[in-house]
Design a protein around this motif. Sequence first.
Motif, PDB file in Angstrom:
ATOM      1  N   ILE A 260       0.850  -1.186   0.000  1.00  0.00           N
ATOM      2  CA  ILE A 260       0.000   0.000   0.000  1.00  0.00           C
ATOM      3  C   ILE A 260       0.888   1.238   0.000  1.00  0.00           C
ATOM      4  N   GLN A 261       0.973   1.876  -1.147  1.00  0.00           N
ATOM      5  CA  GLN A 261       1.711   3.128  -1.333  1.00  0.00           C
ATOM      6  C   GLN A 261       0.872   4.004  -2.255  1.00  0.00           C
ATOM      7  N   LEU A 262      -0.143   4.609  -1.702  1.00  0.00           N
ATOM      8  CA  LEU A 262      -1.145   5.306  -2.496  1.00  0.00           C
ATOM      9  C   LEU A 262      -0.979   6.813  -2.399  1.00  0.00           C
ATOM     10  N   LEU A 310       6.816  19.309  -2.507  1.00  0.00           N
ATOM     11  CA  LEU A 310       8.270  19.313  -2.346  1.00  0.00           C
ATOM     12  C   LEU A 310       8.859  17.908  -2.373  1.00  0.00           C
ATOM     13  N   GLY A 311       8.047  16.896  -2.106  1.00  0.00           N
ATOM     14  CA  GLY A 311       8.540  15.521  -2.091  1.00  0.00           C
ATOM     15  C   GLY A 311       8.563  14.834  -3.443  1.00  0.00           C
ATOM     16  N   ILE A 312       7.998  15.458  -4.481  1.00  0.00           N
ATOM     17  CA  ILE A 312       7.962  14.822  -5.804  1.00  0.00           C
ATOM     18  C   ILE A 312       9.365  14.807  -6.407  1.00  0.00           C
ATOM     19  N   SER A 368      10.217   7.710 -14.136  1.00  0.00           N
ATOM     20  CA  SER A 368       9.861   7.074 -12.861  1.00  0.00           C
ATOM     21  C   SER A 368       9.600   8.132 -11.794  1.00  0.00           C
ATOM     22  N   PRO A 369       8.386   8.710 -11.769  1.00  0.00           N
ATOM     23  CA  PRO A 369       8.055   9.622 -10.663  1.00  0.00           C
ATOM     24  C   PRO A 369       8.060   8.862  -9.331  1.00  0.00           C
ATOM     25  N   ARG A 370       8.601   9.473  -8.332  1.00  0.00           N
ATOM     26  CA  ARG A 370       8.623   8.882  -7.000  1.00  0.00           C
ATOM     27  C   ARG A 370       8.301   9.982  -5.991  1.00  0.00           C
ATOM     28  N   TYR A 377      12.677   6.620  -1.782  1.00  0.00           N
ATOM     29  CA  TYR A 377      11.956   7.069  -2.965  1.00  0.00           C
ATOM     30  C   TYR A 377      10.832   6.059  -3.206  1.00  0.00           C
ATOM     31  N   LEU A 378       9.624   6.427  -2.839  1.00  0.00           N
ATOM     32  CA  LEU A 378       8.504   5.498  -2.855  1.00  0.00           C
ATOM     33  C   LEU A 378       7.886   5.400  -4.239  1.00  0.00           C
TER      34      LEU A 378
END
Length: 593
Positions: A260-262, A310-312, A368-370, A377-378
Motif C-alpha cells: 500500500i503506497q497510495l 516538495l517531495g515529488i 519514474s516519478p517517485r 523514494y517510494l
Amino acid sequence: MTSVQDEKDTSRIVEMNWDPVTRIVGSLGIYTKIDFGAKRVVECHSTSSIFRGYSIFMRGKDPRDAHFITSRICGICGDNHATCSVYCQNMAYGVAPPHLGEWIINLGEAAEYMFDHNIFQENLVGVDYCAKMVGETNPGVLEQANRTEAPHAADHGYRTIGDIMRALNPLEGEFYKEALQVSRMTREMFCLMEGRHVHPSTLYPGGVGTVATVQLFTDYLTRLMRYVEFMKRVVPLHDDLFDFFYEAMPGYEEVGRRRIQLVCWGSLNNPEYCDFDYRTMEQWGRKMFVSPGIVVDGELVTNNLVDINLGIRILLGHSFYEDWEGMEKFVTHDALGNPVDARHPWNQHTIPRPAKRDFDDKYSWTMSPRWFDGTDYLACDTGGGPIARLWATALGGLVDIGGYVRSTGHSVEINLPRTVSKPAVTFEWKIPRWSNAIERNRARTYFQAYCAAAALHFVDKALAEVRAGNTRTWEPFQVPENAESVGFTEAVRGVLSHHMVIRDGKIANYHPYPPTPWNGSVRDVYGTPGPYEDAVQNTPIFEENPPDDFKGIDIMRAVRSFDPCLPCGVHMYLGGGRVIERMHTPGALGTIS
C-alpha cells in the motif's frame, strides 16, 4: 527449441507479451515471464512506446494558452488537464474565480468522474468479469456463479451471480447496454457546465465563460437524479460480484496485490477557502472535497499539499532520456522559502534519447516519478484513482459535503437521497485489507456514488449563488513577468499535477504529470519496479487451462484495475510463447536456456 529436464524437479518459464494494451499517454506493453509449474508471474516489465514531448514544445508559449494545449494531451481526460492547467495559471496570476465559477468547474469535473468511471467499469473492465470471459477462462467458476444467489438481488434485480455476469456480456448484456446510455447522459451533464467534451470550450484562468441560469442547473440536476437512482443498483451489484470472486477462488486477493503506497493530490476545490495562493496551499488543500494524502502501509503520511509538492522526484531509471544533473535549476526555493530539489518537476529538463529496447538497460518512454519521504523514494501508485482518493479521504477525516458525504477516519459514508422509485440509501466504503485488483475496481464504483452525492451539494451551492444575484463566473487577471506555480487535482485515473515556470512573460518550463507515469513507470535508478510491474509480478494464475489456451485474464485484471486510460484495444501476442527451461537441482538453482 531444446528442453533440458531434471527427473526430480522441473518448472517451465514462458515469456508472454501483451503489446499494446492501449492507453492515451503512450502505448502500454506488458512483458512477462510466467512459471506455469508454480502458476505465478515471476517477472514483468511495463513499456510505453510513444514519446509525446509536451514538456518541450510548451517552452516559449504564452501561459494563457497552456490549458488549451495541454487538454490535448489526452483524448479521454483532456478536461482534467485543462482544469489542472487553469489551477496552475490561477496560482501564477494570483487570481481566484468567483464562487459560482468554481462550483461550475466542480460540477463539470464531478460529471467527468461519473462518466468515465461508469464507461470503464461497466463497458471495459467489466468485460473481464462477464460470463463469456469467465466461461472461457474459468468454466468451473461460471458454473458456481450460476448456482450462487446474489445477496443483494432485491437491490439490483439479478438473482444469481451468473445473471450479473451475463448482464455484463459485451454488446448484448442488459447491464452493459444500460451503462452505455448512462454514459451518454453524464457526458451531457459535463457539456452543460463546460461546453464541450473532452476539450472544454468555456474553461479559463479566473473562472468560466458558462452562462449560469436556474435552467442550466435544473437540466444538470434532472440527469444527476437519474444517475443517483442508477448508482443505488450499481454499488450492491458490484459488491456481490467482487465478493463472489474472493469466495470462488481462495487466494484471489493476491491478484494485482502490491504494498500500500497510495497517492492522491485532492480534487474539487472549496471556493469558500481556496485562493490558489501557494503560501496558503496547506490550508485550502485540506478543504478540498476530496482530500489530498499519501498513504503508506495503511497510514496517512501527510495531507499537506506543500509537503506533497516538495517531495515529488522525477527519476529516469530505465527510460529513454538523458539525465539533466548539473543543468540549470529554474527554481531554487518555493514561495515559502523551502529548498526545491533538482529532480523536482519545476527543475526538470526533458532530453529524449531513443534507443533499442533492452530490459537490462532502457526500455520505455515513461520516466519514474517517485515521492521522497526523506529516506526512501517510494514507487507510489494511484490504484486507478478511486482507491487512493477514498483511502486518503477516509483517513483524513476532513470531509463533510453538506451531509451527502462524510469521512470518518476509517471509512467514507455516502448518502443518496430518495429518487423516483428508490428510497434514500447510505453506502459506506470501508478501508480494505489489500490494495489489489478487486479492491481497486470496487473503489471505482463507490467513488461514482461519492461524486453523485457531492454534485448534489454543488448544485445546491450554485443555485444559491444565482438566486442571490451572484452570477459572475470570471475574474480578470494580469500575466506576471516571472512566476512559479503548480496545479493539483485528480484526473479520473489518479494524481495530476502541472508545474509551470514563467520568465519574461513566457513559459520557461512546464511539466504535466498525469497518473500514467506514476502507475506505468519503469524500474528506477534503484531497481525498484513501477506499480504495473510490481502488481503483475508474483500475481498467481487462476486460469484453468494454461498454457495451451492461455488468455492471461488474471494479468489483464491486475493491469486494468489501474484503469490505464481505456485499454479497450488490447491485442495479445503469444506466438506460442518462448520457453525457457529452468532446471532445479538439490542445493542449487540454475538456469539453462
